[in-house]
Write a protein that holds these residues in place. Structure first.
Motif, PDB file in Angstrom:
ATOM      1  N   GLY A   1      -6.603  -9.380  -2.174  1.00 29.44           N
ATOM      2  CA  GLY A   1      -7.082  -8.565  -3.285  1.00 29.44           C
ATOM      3  C   GLY A   1      -6.525  -8.963  -4.634  1.00 29.44           C
ATOM      4  N   ILE A   2      -5.703 -10.028  -4.686  1.00 32.27           N
ATOM      5  CA  ILE A   2      -5.089 -10.462  -5.947  1.00 32.27           C
ATOM      6  C   ILE A   2      -5.922 -11.607  -6.532  1.00 32.27           C
ATOM      7  CG2 ILE A   2      -3.030 -11.344  -7.060  1.00 32.27           C
ATOM      8  CD1 ILE A   2      -2.671  -8.582  -5.898  1.00 32.27           C
ATOM      9  N   GLU A   3      -6.313 -11.495  -7.797  1.00 32.41           N
ATOM     10  CA  GLU A   3      -7.068 -12.557  -8.466  1.00 32.41           C
ATOM     11  C   GLU A   3      -6.143 -13.366  -9.363  1.00 32.41           C
ATOM     12  OE1 GLU A   3     -10.802 -11.597 -10.301  1.00 32.41           O
ATOM     13  OE2 GLU A   3     -10.995  -9.761  -9.095  1.00 32.41           O
ATOM     14  N   VAL A   4      -6.286 -14.674  -9.295  1.00 30.39           N
ATOM     15  CA  VAL A   4      -5.481 -15.568 -10.122  1.00 30.39           C
ATOM     16  C   VAL A   4      -6.098 -15.661 -11.510  1.00 30.39           C
ATOM     17  CG1 VAL A   4      -4.616 -17.919 -10.370  1.00 30.39           C
ATOM     18  CG2 VAL A   4      -4.764 -16.881  -8.103  1.00 30.39           C
ATOM     19  N   ALA A   5      -5.247 -15.678 -12.536  1.00 34.60           N
ATOM     20  CA  ALA A   5      -5.731 -15.765 -13.918  1.00 34.60           C
ATOM     21  C   ALA A   5      -6.486 -17.066 -14.130  1.00 34.60           C
ATOM     22  CB  ALA A   5      -4.547 -15.680 -14.879  1.00 34.60           C
ATOM     23  N   ASP A   6      -7.737 -16.956 -14.559  1.00 38.11           N
ATOM     24  CA  ASP A   6      -8.543 -18.157 -14.814  1.00 38.11           C
ATOM     25  C   ASP A   6      -9.728 -17.763 -15.685  1.00 38.11           C
ATOM     26  OD1 ASP A   6      -9.513 -20.706 -14.771  1.00 38.11           O
ATOM     27  OD2 ASP A   6     -10.430 -20.548 -12.789  1.00 38.11           O
TER      28      ASP A   6
ATOM     29  N   ALA B   1      -3.265  -1.765  -9.463  1.00 38.96           N
ATOM     30  CA  ALA B   1      -4.673  -1.651  -9.083  1.00 38.96           C
ATOM     31  C   ALA B   1      -5.001  -0.254  -8.573  1.00 38.96           C
ATOM     32  CB  ALA B   1      -5.021  -2.699  -8.025  1.00 38.96           C
ATOM     33  N   ARG B   2      -4.025   0.380  -7.901  1.00 41.48           N
ATOM     34  CA  ARG B   2      -4.253   1.733  -7.383  1.00 41.48           C
ATOM     35  C   ARG B   2      -4.413   2.749  -8.504  1.00 41.48           C
ATOM     36  NH1 ARG B   2      -0.413   0.015  -3.362  1.00 41.48           N
ATOM     37  NH2 ARG B   2       1.303   1.029  -4.458  1.00 41.48           N
ATOM     38  N   PHE B   3      -3.932   2.399  -9.712  1.00 40.84           N
ATOM     39  CA  PHE B   3      -4.059   3.295 -10.861  1.00 40.84           C
ATOM     40  C   PHE B   3      -5.152   2.829 -11.823  1.00 40.84           C
ATOM     41  CE2 PHE B   3       0.201   4.105  -9.305  1.00 40.84           C
ATOM     42  CZ  PHE B   3       0.270   5.498  -9.345  1.00 40.84           C
TER      43      PHE B   3
ATOM     44  N   ASN C   1       3.489 -12.024 -12.289  1.00 44.71           N
ATOM     45  CA  ASN C   1       3.704 -12.795 -11.055  1.00 44.71           C
ATOM     46  C   ASN C   1       4.344 -11.960  -9.946  1.00 44.71           C
ATOM     47  OD1 ASN C   1       6.252 -12.544 -12.101  1.00 44.71           O
ATOM     48  ND2 ASN C   1       6.748 -14.743 -12.075  1.00 44.71           N
ATOM     49  N   ASP C   2       4.351 -10.634 -10.100  1.00 44.48           N
ATOM     50  CA  ASP C   2       4.863  -9.736  -9.076  1.00 44.48           C
ATOM     51  C   ASP C   2       3.686  -9.145  -8.304  1.00 44.48           C
ATOM     52  OD1 ASP C   2       5.902  -7.658  -7.548  1.00 44.48           O
ATOM     53  OD2 ASP C   2       7.408  -7.099  -9.049  1.00 44.48           O
ATOM     54  N   VAL C   3       3.481  -9.628  -7.068  1.00 41.39           N
ATOM     55  CA  VAL C   3       2.313  -9.224  -6.292  1.00 41.39           C
ATOM     56  C   VAL C   3       2.321  -7.725  -6.000  1.00 41.39           C
ATOM     57  CG1 VAL C   3       1.151  -9.498  -4.074  1.00 41.39           C
ATOM     58  CG2 VAL C   3       2.047 -11.506  -5.266  1.00 41.39           C
ATOM     59  N   GLU C   4       3.489  -7.189  -5.628  1.00 41.94           N
ATOM     60  CA  GLU C   4       3.553  -5.762  -5.306  1.00 41.94           C
ATOM     61  C   GLU C   4       3.215  -4.901  -6.519  1.00 41.94           C
ATOM     62  OE1 GLU C   4       7.316  -4.861  -3.591  1.00 41.94           O
ATOM     63  OE2 GLU C   4       6.994  -6.081  -1.799  1.00 41.94           O
ATOM     64  N   MET C   5       3.676  -5.322  -7.699  1.00 40.61           N
ATOM     65  CA  MET C   5       3.372  -4.580  -8.912  1.00 40.61           C
ATOM     66  C   MET C   5       1.870  -4.637  -9.211  1.00 40.61           C
ATOM     67  SD  MET C   5       2.654  -4.320 -12.261  1.00 40.61           S
ATOM     68  CE  MET C   5       2.467  -6.082 -12.496  1.00 40.61           C
ATOM     69  N   ILE C   6       1.255  -5.816  -9.021  1.00 37.77           N
ATOM     70  CA  ILE C   6      -0.182  -5.960  -9.270  1.00 37.77           C
ATOM     71  C   ILE C   6      -0.972  -5.035  -8.351  1.00 37.77           C
ATOM     72  CG2 ILE C   6      -2.129  -7.569  -9.134  1.00 37.77           C
ATOM     73  CD1 ILE C   6      -0.192  -9.806  -9.920  1.00 37.77           C
ATOM     74  N   GLN C   7      -0.566  -4.975  -7.077  1.00 38.68           N
ATOM     75  CA  GLN C   7      -1.248  -4.099  -6.126  1.00 38.68           C
ATOM     76  C   GLN C   7      -1.059  -2.628  -6.495  1.00 38.68           C
ATOM     77  OE1 GLN C   7       0.669  -5.604  -2.601  1.00 38.68           O
ATOM     78  NE2 GLN C   7      -0.979  -7.050  -2.144  1.00 38.68           N
ATOM     79  N   ALA C   8       0.147  -2.275  -6.954  1.00 43.54           N
ATOM     80  CA  ALA C   8       0.402  -0.889  -7.365  1.00 43.54           C
ATOM     81  C   ALA C   8      -0.411  -0.539  -8.598  1.00 43.54           C
ATOM     82  CB  ALA C   8       1.894  -0.690  -7.632  1.00 43.54           C
TER      83      ALA C   8
END
Length: 615
Positions: free
Chosen positions: A398-403, A446-448, A437-444
């Motif tokens: 569910g994580i998209e790379v910046a591009d 997204a929930r908001f 670059n923190d995957v857990e933060m990105i996922q958190a």
């Protein structure tokens, strides 16, 4: 004579403290952990080492109070509602693990020719994991409050509760005198009834008596009395359970749970904590002393075989249970290794079995040695596991790379600072691109409802892909100072005309950021600390206008000192001149300019060892 005895006691106290103070730092430096340090120190000074102590069991009985206090503090953290929330883990996962491992270890004894009663007692004792070791390992790794840590704690709680039925089973398995069988059976049922009544009595006392008791003591305003009362509750609860034939640790845990919602909870924890730490270290030292090397030498083949067989079979049982209940491979493997040893409650079970004639004294000594060696091997096993297990990589699902991002503003870093800084931009309708670059933060995030892309701002190719060349401004909101400086340097060289605004950690980082060419920098807590100080002045009765003027004066002096540091003047001398009024005040640095020079040697020295503001 009395003076000589006191001198000997003092020597032993000094030796105990020296063993812990010397051994633990050495073992931790070697990466082996504090527990192994205590165990090694105890073995060195014990009866089978340098011989400073001849009766390690006496010290072990005193040191068990460390485990008692440890469980009291755990109980304080386990409010009844939280404990009820863990009921599935405690009575589901815990019972399944204890039941399966008990059956497997009993089979090991039967397969090697021992009677069923002896095999069961030996295996059931080894099933009782060391609460002290596991909790210490969880505390050192910071996993106490994590889901996997909570599952281990739930199993430990069930094992602590299991000592009650196990002691009852030991009593029922004991050989009976045919002439007094009916009397003995009646006595055993009476013992079980006394145990249940003691638990009920402790619950009632804790529910209705402890809070009024501490309220009366608090009114006396005597701190030492409150400390004494905390110790009285812990030790009294432990003693009540021990006199009832149950576990001291269970009594302390119940007392902690009953006081977990008390208004005196934090005071009790603070009072007991110093004693807990010292006595828990003493417990491990005493366990190391208790390792009877003569028994190990006389039965070394038996000891080695059962240490290996019990630890491997128990680990397999734990792993199987964890996988059945949907834990992933990594967590199941870690739990199996951490909990594969026997524990301190096995000493109680084996002593009871010896007292009623199930096993003899030599078997008790051999089983105790097996338990202690397994406890010694656990920290080593954890070290080996961590060495051979690769670091767990977070899932990129569910994580998209910046591009190809096209936002008007590029925000690098979306922690607590970046989240607040981006809010006014989003409210204004500005198109914002965010990378982290923190995957857990990105996922958190997204929930908001926040769209954050994965990207490392210290890489030039990522900055290109994130649209830095198309943005109207770049906000550097990362929390590490050196990372912020690195990104600022890249931006100055690649996009020299693009406005760059940066979050700074402290004064030293601010100086580096200005030298790197940022258009604006702010120390992350400087302004909030000034606002905090201003509110404090107002609460103390200072007028709002005067308080604002004082804060503005602090800000002005800070800006002046900051400019002097940029010019290479010693910050301490600059501050002294400012306070004396001998230094002209420059224009505040609300928008620091881009200096076209490198920091000179004096300023570099300032960055190395000048003041670090408590921001």
């Amino acid at each position: 004579m009395a003076a000589e005895a006191a001198g000997n006691d003092l020597v032993q106290v000094v030796v105990l403290l020296t063993a812990g103070v010397v051994a633990v730092p050495i073992f931790k430096r070697l990466g082996l952990g504090s527990i192994l340090g205590y165990l090694g120190g105890g073995l060195l000074i014990g009866p089978f080492g340098l011989g400073f102590f001849s009766d390690s069991q006496a010290i072990l009985h005193v040191a068990e109070l460390g485990v008692v206090m440890f469980l009291f503090i755990i109980g304080l953290e386990m409010q009844p509602l939280r404990l009820w929330g863990l009921r599935r883990e405690i009575f589901g996962l815990g019972i399944l693990q204890v039941g399966l491992c008990s059956a497997l270890l009993t089979c090991v004894g039967l397969a090697t020719g021992f009677p069923i009663a002896v095999s069961f007692v030996a295996g059931a004792g080894f099933v009782l994991t060391s609460t002290a070791i596991v909790m210490q390992l969880l505390e050192e790794s910071g996993d106490t409050a994590t889901p996997k840590g909570q599952r281990m704690i739930s199993i430990l709680l069930l094992e602590d509760l299991a000592i009650v039925p196990l002691l009852a089973l030991v009593a029922f398995l004991a050989p009976l005198d045919p002439n007094a069988a009916e009397t003995a059976m009646r006595s055993r049922w009476i013992d079980v009834g006394i145990g249940l009544a003691s638990i009920l009595g402790l619950v009632i006392a804790g529910r209705y008596l402890l809070n009024p008791f501490f309220r009366i003591l608090a009114d006396s305003r005597a701190r030492e009395v409150m400390t004494a009362a905390a110790l009285l509750v812990v030790l009294g609860s432990a003693l009540a359970m021990q006199l009832s034939g149950l576990s001291m640790a269970m009594g302390a845990f119940l007392a902690g749970v009953l006081l977990s919602e008390s208004t005196f909870r934090h005071q009790l924890e603070a009072d007991v904590e110093p004693f807990r730490g010292i006595l828990l270290g003493l417990f491990f030292i005493a366990v190391g002393m208790s390792l009877d090397l003569s028994v190990v030498a006389a039965n070394w083949r038996l000891v080695v075989f059962y240490v290996f067989a019990y630890m491997v079979v128990k680990a397999i049982g734990i792993y199987v249970v964890a996988r059945i209940l949907k834990s992933n491979h990594r967590e199941a493997l870690e739990r199996a290794v951490v909990m594969a040893q026997g524990g301190e409650f096995a000493f109680v079970l084996y002593s009871s079995a010896t007292a009623v004639g199930i096993i003899d004294g030599e078997a008790n000594a051999t089983l105790t040695a097996i338990i202690i060696i397994s406890m010694v091997l656990t920290p080593l096993a954890i070290t080996v596991l961590r060495y051979f297990t690769p670091k767990e990589e977070p899932s990129m699902e569910g994580i998209e790379v910046a591009d190809g991002l096209t936002g008007s503003v590029l925000v690098i870093g979306f922690g607590r600072f970046g989240q607040i800084a981006s809010q006014p931009l989003l409210l204004r309708g500005i198109d914002v691109s965010i990378i982290d670059n923190d995957v857990e933060m990105i996922q958190a995030a997204a929930r908001f409802g926040f769209k954050v892309y994965y990207g490392d701002g210290t890489r030039l190719d990522i900055l290109h892909a994130a649209g830095a060349g198309r943005a109207n401004a770049v906000l550097i909101c990362v929390d590490k100072g050196e990372t912020a400086v690195r990104i600022a340097e890249l931006m100055r060289h690649e996009y020299p005309l693009l406005p760059v605004l940066a979050r700074s950690y402290d004064r030293g980082v601010s100086l580096q950021l200005i030298n790197a060419g940022v258009d604006y920098q702010v120390r992350e807590t400087f302004e909030s600390a000034l606002l905090f100080g201003q509110s404090t002045l107002v609460k103390l009765g200072v007028g709002e206008t005067e308080a604002a003027e004082i804060i503005e004066d602090v800000r002005r002096r800070d800006h002046a000192r900051f400019d002097e540091q940029l010019a290479g003047i010693d910050p301490v001398q600059a501050a002294g001149k400012l306070l004396k009024g001998n230094l002209p005040v420059p224009t505040p640095l609300s928008q620091p300019r881009r200096p076209g020079r490198a920091l000179n040697e004096e300023t570099a020295a300032v960055l190395e060892d000048a003041e670090k503001e408590p921001t």
